[in-house]
Design a protein around this motif. Structure first.
Motif, mmCIF file in Angstrom:
data_model
loop_
_atom_site.group_PDB
_atom_site.id
_atom_site.type_symbol
_atom_site.label_atom_id
_atom_site.label_comp_id
_atom_site.label_asym_id
_atom_site.label_seq_id
_atom_site.Cartn_x
_atom_site.Cartn_y
_atom_site.Cartn_z
ATOM 1 N N ALA A 16 0.822 -1.210 0.000
ATOM 2 C CA ALA A 16 0.000 0.000 0.000
ATOM 3 C C ALA A 16 0.857 1.261 0.000
ATOM 4 C CB ALA A 16 -0.916 0.005 1.224
ATOM 5 N N LYS A 17 0.321 2.299 -0.635
ATOM 6 C CA LYS A 17 0.946 3.609 -0.632
ATOM 7 C C LYS A 17 0.011 4.604 0.046
ATOM 8 C CE LYS A 17 3.683 3.170 -4.873
ATOM 9 N NZ LYS A 17 4.000 3.787 -6.188
ATOM 10 N N LEU A 18 0.567 5.750 0.417
ATOM 11 C CA LEU A 18 -0.228 6.762 1.093
ATOM 12 C C LEU A 18 -1.441 7.167 0.249
ATOM 13 C CD1 LEU A 18 2.572 9.117 2.500
ATOM 14 C CD2 LEU A 18 1.291 7.364 3.733
ATOM 15 N N GLU A 19 -1.241 7.255 -1.072
ATOM 16 C CA GLU A 19 -2.315 7.701 -1.950
ATOM 17 C C GLU A 19 -3.433 6.681 -2.131
ATOM 18 O OE1 GLU A 19 0.943 7.558 -2.818
ATOM 19 O OE2 GLU A 19 1.186 6.819 -4.878
ATOM 20 N N ASP A 20 -3.276 5.499 -1.541
ATOM 21 C CA ASP A 20 -4.345 4.499 -1.594
ATOM 22 C C ASP A 20 -5.406 4.744 -0.526
ATOM 23 O OD1 ASP A 20 -1.880 1.910 -2.228
ATOM 24 O OD2 ASP A 20 -2.927 3.233 -3.642
#
Lengths: 115, 110
Positions: A82-86
């Motif tokens: 996961a990334k922050l923008e998810d």
């Protein structure tokens, strides 16, 4: 009739971790959709299934997102890593076989926060 | 490409006042247009679709192909109309998924 069910309702993870969401559509609905709704935006399609086949995954970030619909009923959506923008609400919807009068019914969504 | 634009993020009116939520779209074929609504703590649900040409909860919407618009209207707003409203489009070929606008929050004040 019972509506579209989703779990979990909320999930908080750290970036680079993995997460999975589950959806159970309305009984008898052949078509299942996963949408991503980022805060302040409308839902955006990630993937559409008809029975257990993929109809449209053109907007799915395939390097990190995957989805499956085994046996043409329940579906899981996974993000790894996961990334922050998810961070978003992930909505599942279902409908009967697509035709001009079909209605998409939405689940309550899973709110994902990536720290 | 298909696109839906809702120019207002927030629309605030008093009870009994007329309401018009704007929706413009971009699509080269013959689209289907919908309005979805999300009340507080509830899931997204269909309000109305243009092919039905019906009034739901006093709301109506007419598809104007010349202006590529599908504005949602109600002559007299009620407090229970306060919600998030999304305009959505579905194309006439290929994918059947919906393309949503960014939504307009309607606040009806007493």
């Amino acid at each position: 009739e019972a509506g579209v069910a989703q779990s979990p309702r909320y999930k908080i993870i750290e970036k680079r971790q993995s997460v999975a969401f589950w959806c159970n559509p309305i009984s008898g609905h052949a078509t299942l959709y996963w949408y991503q709704q980022i805060l302040g935006q409308g839902p955006k399609l990630l993937i559409q299934f008809q029975n257990n086949g993929v109809v449209d995954d053109s907007q799915l970030p395939k390097d990190r997102f995957s989805a499956e619909r085994l046996k043409g009923v329940d579906s899981t959506l996974k993000i790894q890593p996961a990334k922050l923008e998810d961070s978003a609400v992930y909505l599942c919807a279902s409908s009967t076989i697509p035709r001009s009068t079909d209605t998409q019914y939405f689940g309550p969504g899973t709110r994902l926060t990536v720290l | 490409a298909q696109r839906v634009t809702q120019p207002e993020k927030l629309l605030s009116v008093f009870k009994g006042a007329p309401v018009e939520l704007k929706c413009n779209y971009s699509y080269s074929g013959s689209p289907e247009l919908f309005w979805y609504v999300q009340y507080s703590r509830q899931r997204l649900q269909l309000l109305l679709r243009h092919i039905s040409r019906e009034s739901i909860k006093g709301f109506t919407a007419d598809l104007n192909k010349g202006e590529t618009s599908f504005h949602l209207k109600k002559p007299f707003a009620q407090e229970e109309d306060s919600a998030m409203y999304y305009c959505a489009l579905r194309g006439d070929t290929g994918r059947r998924a919906l393309t949503f606008g960014s939504g307009t929050r309607l606040q009806v004040q007493p």
